[in-house]
Each structure stands twice: as C-alpha cells, then as structure tokens.
Scaffold this motif. Structure first.
Motif, PDB file in Angstrom:
ATOM      1  N   SER A 196      53.778  70.326  46.446  1.00 19.47           N
ATOM      2  CA  SER A 196      52.266  70.912  46.509  1.00 19.47           C
ATOM      3  C   SER A 196      51.772  70.200  45.146  1.00 19.47           C
ATOM      4  CB  SER A 196      52.178  72.362  46.829  1.00 19.47           C
ATOM      5  OG  SER A 196      50.971  72.696  46.320  1.00 19.47           O
ATOM      6  N   TYR A 197      52.324  70.876  43.831  1.00 22.11           N
ATOM      7  CA  TYR A 197      52.038  70.581  42.692  1.00 22.11           C
ATOM      8  C   TYR A 197      51.967  68.949  42.650  1.00 22.11           C
ATOM      9  CZ  TYR A 197      53.456  75.262  40.896  1.00 22.11           C
ATOM     10  OH  TYR A 197      53.298  76.486  40.958  1.00 22.11           O
ATOM     11  N   ARG A 198      53.176  68.418  43.178  1.00 25.74           N
ATOM     12  CA  ARG A 198      52.795  66.893  43.064  1.00 25.74           C
ATOM     13  C   ARG A 198      51.571  66.260  43.640  1.00 25.74           C
ATOM     14  NH1 ARG A 198      56.014  62.017  43.788  1.00 25.74           N
ATOM     15  NH2 ARG A 198      55.972  62.390  46.078  1.00 25.74           N
ATOM     16  N   GLU A 255      71.394  84.796  55.417  1.00 28.07           N
ATOM     17  CA  GLU A 255      71.343  84.372  53.839  1.00 28.07           C
ATOM     18  C   GLU A 255      71.153  82.846  53.592  1.00 28.07           C
ATOM     19  OE1 GLU A 255      71.235  85.672  50.783  1.00 28.07           O
ATOM     20  OE2 GLU A 255      70.713  87.494  52.111  1.00 28.07           O
ATOM     21  N   GLU A 256      72.073  82.129  54.321  1.00 24.18           N
ATOM     22  CA  GLU A 256      71.951  80.735  54.326  1.00 24.18           C
ATOM     23  C   GLU A 256      70.472  80.344  54.561  1.00 24.18           C
ATOM     24  OE1 GLU A 256      73.516  77.733  52.715  1.00 24.18           O
ATOM     25  OE2 GLU A 256      74.892  79.503  53.145  1.00 24.18           O
ATOM     26  N   ILE A 257      70.016  80.647  55.621  1.00 25.74           N
ATOM     27  CA  ILE A 257      68.608  80.159  56.092  1.00 25.74           C
ATOM     28  C   ILE A 257      67.681  80.658  55.047  1.00 25.74           C
ATOM     29  CG2 ILE A 257      66.665  80.740  57.781  1.00 25.74           C
ATOM     30  CD1 ILE A 257      68.903  81.084  59.932  1.00 25.74           C
ATOM     31  N   LYS A 258      67.773  81.790  54.495  1.00 29.27           N
ATOM     32  CA  LYS A 258      67.074  82.341  53.512  1.00 29.27           C
ATOM     33  C   LYS A 258      66.945  81.362  52.166  1.00 29.27           C
ATOM     34  CE  LYS A 258      66.359  87.340  53.434  1.00 29.27           C
ATOM     35  NZ  LYS A 258      66.843  88.418  53.042  1.00 29.27           N
ATOM     36  N   LYS A 259      68.422  81.176  51.949  1.00 31.29           N
ATOM     37  CA  LYS A 259      68.578  80.128  50.754  1.00 31.29           C
ATOM     38  C   LYS A 259      67.826  78.721  51.025  1.00 31.29           C
ATOM     39  CE  LYS A 259      72.708  81.202  49.232  1.00 31.29           C
ATOM     40  NZ  LYS A 259      74.331  80.866  48.994  1.00 31.29           N
ATOM     41  N   GLU A 299      63.318  74.903  50.537  1.00 34.65           N
ATOM     42  CA  GLU A 299      62.345  74.210  51.120  1.00 34.65           C
ATOM     43  C   GLU A 299      61.048  74.765  50.520  1.00 34.65           C
ATOM     44  OE1 GLU A 299      60.931  73.790  55.570  1.00 34.65           O
ATOM     45  OE2 GLU A 299      63.063  74.198  55.555  1.00 34.65           O
ATOM     46  N   LYS A 300      60.997  76.146  50.207  1.00 37.30           N
ATOM     47  CA  LYS A 300      59.635  76.827  49.750  1.00 37.30           C
ATOM     48  C   LYS A 300      59.483  75.883  48.193  1.00 37.30           C
ATOM     49  CE  LYS A 300      58.166  81.465  49.648  1.00 37.30           C
ATOM     50  NZ  LYS A 300      58.657  82.770  49.831  1.00 37.30           N
ATOM     51  N   ASP A 301      60.704  75.886  47.714  1.00 36.38           N
ATOM     52  CA  ASP A 301      60.509  75.428  46.181  1.00 36.38           C
ATOM     53  C   ASP A 301      60.039  73.942  46.229  1.00 36.38           C
ATOM     54  OD1 ASP A 301      61.255  77.728  45.147  1.00 36.38           O
ATOM     55  OD2 ASP A 301      63.477  77.107  44.547  1.00 36.38           O
ATOM     56  N   GLN A 302      60.797  73.296  47.264  1.00 32.86           N
ATOM     57  CA  GLN A 302      60.510  71.872  47.716  1.00 32.86           C
ATOM     58  C   GLN A 302      58.923  71.575  47.752  1.00 32.86           C
ATOM     59  OE1 GLN A 302      63.268  70.300  50.255  1.00 32.86           O
ATOM     60  NE2 GLN A 302      64.906  69.618  48.589  1.00 32.86           N
TER      61      GLN A 302
END
Ligand SMILES: [Zn+2]
Ligand SMILES: [Zn+2]
Length: 348
Positions: free
Chosen positions: A132-134, A115-119, A124-127
């Motif tokens: 990527s957006y940036r 769960e922790e890793i997923k979170k 990380e994905k969000d970042q």
C-alpha cells in the motif's frame, strides 16, 4: 495370573477384551499395590464380594483395588507393555484422559495452526501495508508526473501560440511589403511611360529644331545671294553714274537711276524683313533649346527617382527574403515543438 487370598488376576479368561487404543501414558497406578487385600466390596459397583457369593474376586492391576470380573472387562498395557486387567473405573478414567489428551493435542494443533495463520496473516498484512505504501508512493509520483506533463503541455501550447502569433504578424508584414512593391511597380511603370513620352516629345522638338536650322541656313543663303545681287546692282549703278558721257539720254538715264534706286530700296526692305525673320527664328531656336534643356533636366530627375525606387525595391526584396527565412525557421521550430509535445503525450 497372580492369585492371592482368593483374588484372581483372571487375565487368561475368555471374552476378556484388550484395549489397544489406550496409551500407557494415560494410565496411572495406585500407591499401594496390596490395597485389594483389605477390600470387602467391589471398588467399581460397591457390592460386597460376600453377597455375590460364588463370584470370583479380581483386582485391578492399576489401582490395585478389588473388583468383580464383570466390573473389569478390559485389558490395558502395564509398565512392561503387557496387557493386564483394568477395572472399569480406571478404564473410564484412562479413556477420558486419553480423549482429553487427544482433544488437547487437537486443540494445540489447531492453536498452532491458528498461530501460524495469524503469523502468516500478519506477514501478509505487513506485505499489504508495504504494498500500500509502495502504491501510494507510486500514485503520488504518477500524480506529480501528470502535473509536470500538464505544465509542460501548457508551456508548449503557450510557446506554440506565441510563435503562431509572430508568424501571423510576419505574414501581415510580408503582405504589406508585397502591396508596397506592387504599388511601386505600378508607379515605376507610370514613370517609365512618362519618360518614354517625354523622350518622344524631345525627339519631335529636335526634329523641329533641325527643320528650323535648315530654314535659317536657307534664309542665310538667300540673304547672301540678295547681298551679292545688291552689290552687283550698286556696282552697275556706280558705273553708270561715274561715266556720264556714255548716257546719251539724260531722261532715260534719270529714269534708270530712279528705277535702280527703287530696286536698291526694295532690296534693302527685303533684306530687313529677312533679318527680322532671322531674328525671330533665332529667338524661337533659343526658346526651343531652353525647353529642351528643361525637359532633359526633368527626365534626369525622373530617372534619378526611378533609381531610388529601384534601390528601395531591392532592399524590400531583401527584407522579404529575410522574413521568409525567419518564417521557415519558425515553422521548423513549431514542428519541433509539436513533435516534442507528441512525445510527451505518448509518455503520459
Ligand atoms: Zn463390581
Ligand atoms: Zn482399577
């Protein structure tokens, strides 16, 4: 230690192994604490206690069922934490439960870690997404800046090209003006030479005129002398004519008279010739004066032309100076643009 109807707890028997790995939470208890009293056979191996004969009867402190000693070789902590007999059946179940529990705990731990890793992965994905957006934004901005720079560079190049063309045109104008000036100089030189030669000619003419005037003066003087001589001769003739008594020889007197008459006639002819020559000289003098005047007029005309030429030349010089100033300004402008262009390239 409890002994009841032939059952022994056997808790103090040697070789009795206590199991320290079992947790009390994995141990369950039977509902009826007196269940072993009805048991005629071992609850683990199902063999009758009667068949075993001498074999001691025990009971499990957990399921409370009757068991052989050989079927209950382990100890486990009871509710008070004291190590007491446990039958192999309860022991195996407890072990299985404990293993299951441990596995479950491990599984939970692993799941929690997952769960922790997923979170963290999501974070990380969000970042990464954000990054990527940036990055996309920055790249777009960079592209825009590049396009803007290209546009500016083109604009600068165009302007520079235009200024160069203007400069070239001005240089051509100056070349043309320089050519005109050179030809004007040549023309002026030729005119000056012509004027000098005309002046010299006038000097010659004036000298000639002076010579003629001197000659006329001489002639006038000669005429005057001749006239005086004529007058004297006439007086002499008259004195001879008026006093006839004094002439003793009429023939010689007549001869003398003839000779005098001849002399007078000759003198008159000579005077006529002199007058004629005088007239001619006067005519020549007049024509020379006329020629002189026309030459002077011609010189004046040339000099006036020279003045005009001089004025137009000074105007052309001023024009050239003005063009040179403009060229200097344009060169500075080009240098300034070049620098600006270089700066823009460095920025890029
Ligand atoms: Zn048994
Ligand atoms: Zn038991």
């Amino acid at each position: 230690m409890e002994k009841d109807e032939g059952y022994s707890s056997g808790d103090d028997e040697p070789g009795f192994r206590s199991s320290m790995i079992l947790n009390s939470s994995n141990l369950s208890f039977g509902e009826d604490p007196n269940a072993y009293k009805k048991d005629k056979a071992c609850n683990v191996c199902s063999n009758s206690f009667a068949v075993m004969g001498s074999s001691k009867k025990h009971y499990c402190k957990f399921c409370f069922r009757g068991v052989h000693a050989s079927c209950s070789k382990h100890k486990a902590p009871d509710r008070t934490g004291k190590n007491v007999r446990i039958c192999d059946r309860c022991y195996q179940k407890a072990i299985q439960d404990q293993v299951k529990d441990n596995l479950q705990k491990e599984l939970d731990k692993v799941n929690a870690e997952l769960e922790e890793i997923k979170k963290s992965m999501n974070t990380e994905k969000d970042q990464r997404k954000h990054e990527s957006y940036r990055r996309d934004g920055l790249e777009r901005k960079l592209e825009e800046m590049k396009a803007e720079n290209l546009r500016k560079e083109k604009e600068f190049n165009d302007q520079s090209e235009r200024l160069k063309k203007e400069l070239k045109t001005m240089e051509e104008d100056i070349e043309e003006l320089t050519r005109i000036l050179a030809s004007a100089d040549l023309e002026k030189k030729q005119r000056d030479e012509k004027i000098a030669s005309l002046k010299q000619e006038i000097n010659y003419l004036q000298t000639d005129t002076q010579t003629d005037i001197d000659k006329i003066t001489d002639l006038k003087r000669l005429i005057g002398e001749q006239e005086n001589e004529n007058e004297n001769l006439i007086k002499e003739l008259n004195s001879h004519t008026d006093i006839p008594g004094e002439v003793e020889n009429p023939l010689s007197r007549a001869n003398l008279l003839d000779s005098l008459k001849q002399k007078v006639s000759n003198a008159k002819d000579s005077q006529k010739d002199l007058k004629k020559e005088n007239e001619n000289l006067k005519k020549r003098l007049a024509s020379l004066r006329e020629e002189n005047t026309s030459k002077k007029a011609e010189i004046n005309k040339f000099e006036e032309g020279g003045m005009q030429r001089k004025r137009s030349m000074s105007k052309m010089s001023a024009d050239i100076k003005e063009l040179e100033t403009q060229i200097e300004f344009q060169e500075q402008e080009i240098a300034r643009l070049q620098e600006k262009l270089n700066n823009s390239r460095t920025l890029k």
